[in-house]
Scaffold this motif. Structure first.
Motif, PDB file in Angstrom:
ATOM      1  N   ASN A  21       0.816  -1.206   0.000  1.00 24.53           N
ATOM      2  CA  ASN A  21       0.000   0.000   0.000  1.00 24.53           C
ATOM      3  C   ASN A  21       0.855   1.265   0.000  1.00 24.53           C
ATOM      4  O   ASN A  21       0.556   2.245  -0.702  1.00 24.53           O
ATOM      5  N   ALA A  25       1.065   4.268  -2.673  1.00 24.37           N
ATOM      6  CA  ALA A  25       0.830   5.640  -2.234  1.00 24.37           C
ATOM      7  C   ALA A  25       2.020   6.538  -2.565  1.00 24.37           C
ATOM      8  O   ALA A  25       1.854   7.719  -2.921  1.00 24.37           O
ATOM      9  N   ARG A  47      -8.420   3.895   7.246  1.00 19.10           N
ATOM     10  CA  ARG A  47      -8.256   3.308   5.918  1.00 19.10           C
ATOM     11  C   ARG A  47      -7.372   4.170   5.015  1.00 19.10           C
ATOM     12  O   ARG A  47      -6.774   3.688   4.063  1.00 19.10           O
ATOM     13  N   SER A  48      -7.256   5.435   5.324  1.00 15.33           N
ATOM     14  CA  SER A  48      -6.452   6.358   4.519  1.00 15.33           C
ATOM     15  C   SER A  48      -5.000   6.433   5.000  1.00 15.33           C
ATOM     16  O   SER A  48      -4.236   7.278   4.524  1.00 15.33           O
ATOM     17  N   THR A  92     -10.959   8.829   4.909  1.00 13.57           N
ATOM     18  CA  THR A  92     -11.076   7.403   5.162  1.00 13.57           C
ATOM     19  C   THR A  92     -12.375   6.872   4.558  1.00 13.57           C
ATOM     20  O   THR A  92     -13.119   7.599   3.886  1.00 13.57           O
ATOM     21  N   SER A  93     -12.654   5.612   4.811  1.00 11.82           N
ATOM     22  CA  SER A  93     -13.865   4.993   4.259  1.00 11.82           C
ATOM     23  C   SER A  93     -15.093   5.343   5.098  1.00 11.82           C
ATOM     24  O   SER A  93     -14.999   5.891   6.192  1.00 11.82           O
ATOM     25  N   CYS A 119     -10.641   6.834   0.445  1.00 10.19           N
ATOM     26  CA  CYS A 119     -10.079   5.501   0.675  1.00 10.19           C
ATOM     27  C   CYS A 119     -11.196   4.527   1.055  1.00 10.19           C
ATOM     28  O   CYS A 119     -12.214   4.931   1.614  1.00 10.19           O
ATOM     29  N   ILE A 186     -10.174   4.627  -3.680  1.00  9.51           N
ATOM     30  CA  ILE A 186      -8.922   3.884  -3.595  1.00  9.51           C
ATOM     31  C   ILE A 186      -9.027   2.819  -2.507  1.00  9.51           C
ATOM     32  O   ILE A 186      -8.998   3.123  -1.312  1.00  9.51           O
ATOM     33  N   PHE A 188      -7.791  -0.250  -0.122  1.00  6.56           N
ATOM     34  CA  PHE A 188      -6.556  -0.761   0.486  1.00  6.56           C
ATOM     35  C   PHE A 188      -6.886  -1.986   1.336  1.00  6.56           C
ATOM     36  O   PHE A 188      -7.815  -1.954   2.144  1.00  6.56           O
TER      37      PHE A 188
END
Length: 588
Positions: A21, A25, A47-48, A92-93, A119, A186, A188
């Motif tokens: 990851n 990135a 998540r980010s 984040t998600s 993310c 994105i 991950f």
């Protein structure tokens, strides 16, 4: 040639490989840096993590952490609006990205470049009640210029090339053919954090992997060459300079002035146009058109045959009603693919910039006409009336603030003007000058979302700036004050506190009580001194116009401060109702 090192030591010219990851990135952030990215706004979340680490470590990109996603998005919007370059937003998600939506809408409608990176969890953790997971694909509907989901990170040179080229394409789509939003979702997989003492990948990235990105040629879509339309060769024509935030204001204003001088057309310039702040460039500048057109006899006498509209229409309802009723032939000069005619009139859209149009076309100068002379005489008389009336006003009346600011702000000051009544008072009363003041605004969707955060974004690392706002717009975005500890520069907030929505006092609903006060005016009864103290923001109550003048020139160089003007909402509305029609009433 050794190429780029894939190395966990993170020295110069290295790519972080402490897990797949982070490798992805790192390629993403390095590509964006070479494209010209200078700022990334990072909202906290798990998540980010790979993107947060990569942006935080990327030299040449300022990574700013902001807690509230809605505020963060408008802060990014402000920076992008000022720089004319994309700003990255990372979250984040889950519902985090949904809080970007108001700013995404504004960016689309006002053509501001944003690169939104949401993310996400990998596909196997979706639709199974895994925590903090929603459907993020096409989260922003039809508002982005382009949107896609990136492939899951893989430590493969071909996939890294795919990532590089996708990021280049995303950057370009945020800028061309019309600036706007690009959304990349994105995913991950774990692990998200670096693995200690690990160099997971034995991967050599060639020296030329990033070659040519910074020099990438972008096609010029505005190769418009023409002759001026024959219909423009008339004596009863006007140019309308609408709301605009051009990258080079002087060039923009000069082009409009050149067209005006050739055609001998007056320029009706919106208060949110830079034209009013470069008055020496245009001898035929008309700033009082809204007040002139309230005199129905004058409105009839000034009926045009030709209207050249530069960009979007001004805010003025009087002007729009006049154009709708007279139905002149209109030409819209704007390079975008947007429909800029809400009046649905007899319109031809020339899709080029005013600068290119004037450069590519030729025309012999025309003679001065009686029609132009009438417009210029009316401007002089009504502008003198406004100045006389404003000088005589002693109490704190809302509309005088816009007039005063136009007279006293330091040279080149950026000013963000909030929606609702401030933009209208600016259109009515902003005096033409040679101060080169830079007006900014969110007139894409015309909402009050993100007012403070956008203004902070415009002021960040720039010249000391001003925000002119009402109390409700400021309260709607008080989380913007959380940016205080990351903000570099100075912002003075001119707070018109009339304890409610002043614009609603101008509408028919104001006569219906109840429910007017509770459901439309919505007074909040906030002690702004206490509110400012909570966020460690300087506050001062302004009680005289002389006191306000002393605080605005010169401006401080650092910090955020609120200068509060307390006005009476109902008296403000009454003053407008009684006086706006008087400035041109006695002119025959």
């Amino acid at each position: 040639m050794m190429g780029y090192l894939v190395n966990p030591r993170l020295g110069m010219n290295t790519i972080d490989s402490r897990n797949t990851n982070l490798l992805f990135a790192s390629i993403l952030t390095e590509t964006l840096k070479r494209l010209g990215l200078t700022t990334a706004i990072i909202c906290p979340g798990s998540r980010s993590t790979p993107l947060a680490i990569a942006f935080a470590r990327q030299e040449g990109i300022e990574a700013i952490s902001i807690l509230d996603e809605r505020s963060a998005a408008f802060f990014a919007l402000g920076i992008a609006r000022k720089s004319k370059l994309p700003v990255v937003l990372v979250c984040t998600s889950g519902t985090a990205g949904a809080n970007f939506y108001p700013a995404v809408i504004e960016a689309k409608e006002s053509r501001v470049p944003l690169l939104v990176l949401t993310c996400d969890r990998p596909p196997e953790l979706r639709d199974c009640h895994s925590g903090q997971t929603i459907d993020q694909l096409k989260l922003f509907g039809t508002y982005p210029n382009w949107q896609t989901e990136l492939a899951l990170p893989v430590a493969d040179l071909g996939m890294l090339a795919y990532l590089r080229q996708t990021i280049i394409h995303a950057w370009e789509r945020a800028l061309y053919p019309v600036a706007g939003v690009v959304h990349l979702n994105i995913p991950f997989r774990d692990p998200l954090v670096p693995l200690p003492n690990s160099n997971e990948h034995n991967l050599q990235i060639p020296d030329d992997f990033f070659a040519g990105i910074s020099d990438r040629a972008l096609a010029n879509i505005n190769n418009y060459v023409c002759e001026f339309p024959k219909q423009w060769d008339c004596d009863r024509g006007i140019i309308i300079a609408g709301v605009a935030q051009p990258e080079n204001p002087r060039e923009y204003v000069s082009a409009i002035a050149q067209l005006s001088k050739l055609l001998k057309f007056p320029v009706l310039a919106e208060g949110l146009s830079p034209v009013r702040n470069y008055a020496d460039l245009n001898p035929y500048l008309i700033s009082t058109y809204d007040l002139i057109l309230r005199n129905r006899r004058l409105a009839q006498k000034l009926q045009p045959e030709v209207v050249i509209q530069i960009g979007e229409l001004p805010t003025s309802k009087e002007l729009r009603t006049w154009l709708e009723s007279t139905q002149p032939q209109r030409w819209i000069i704007d390079p975008s693919n947007h429909n800029l005619d809400p009046l649905h009139g007899k319109t031809t859209h020339i899709r080029t910039s005013i600068e290119q149009l004037v450069t590519s076309c030729s025309l012999q100068p025309k003679k001065f006409s009686d029609y132009l002379n009438l417009w210029c005489d009316l401007e002089a008389q009504i502008r003198a009336n406004i100045d006389r009336v404003m000088l005589e006003i002693k109490p704190m009346i809302e509309c005088k603030a816009a007039w005063l600011l136009s007279n006293i702000l330091p040279q080149n000051t950026p000013i963000f003007i909030s929606n609702s009544m401030p933009v209208r008072d600016v259109e009515f009363f902003w005096q033409p000058s040679n101060f080169n003041v830079q007006p900014f605004f969110n007139r894409g969707a015309n909402g009050i979302d993100g007012t403070l955060s956008t203004a902070l974004g415009i002021a960040h690392r720039q010249q000391s700036s001003i925000l002119l706002t009402g109390d409700l717009a400021l309260l709607h975005d008080t989380n913007g004050f959380l940016i205080n500890n990351k903000f570099v520069g100075h912002l003075t907030i001119i707070l018109i506190n009339n304890n409610g929505g002043g614009i609603f006092e101008m509408l028919p609903i104001s006569k219906i009580a109840p429910p007017f006060e509770e459901f439309f005016a919505t007074p909040q009864n906030i002690n702004f001194q206490g509110l400012c103290a909570t966020y460690n923001i300087e506050h001062e109550l302004i009680t005289t116009w002389q006191q306000l003048e002393q605080k605005l020139n010169p401006l401080p160089s650092t910090g955020i401060r609120v200068l509060e003007l307390q006005t009476n909402r109902k008296l403000d509305a009454k003053w407008r109702q009684e006086n706006l029609g008087k400035f041109a009433a006695d002119i025959i």
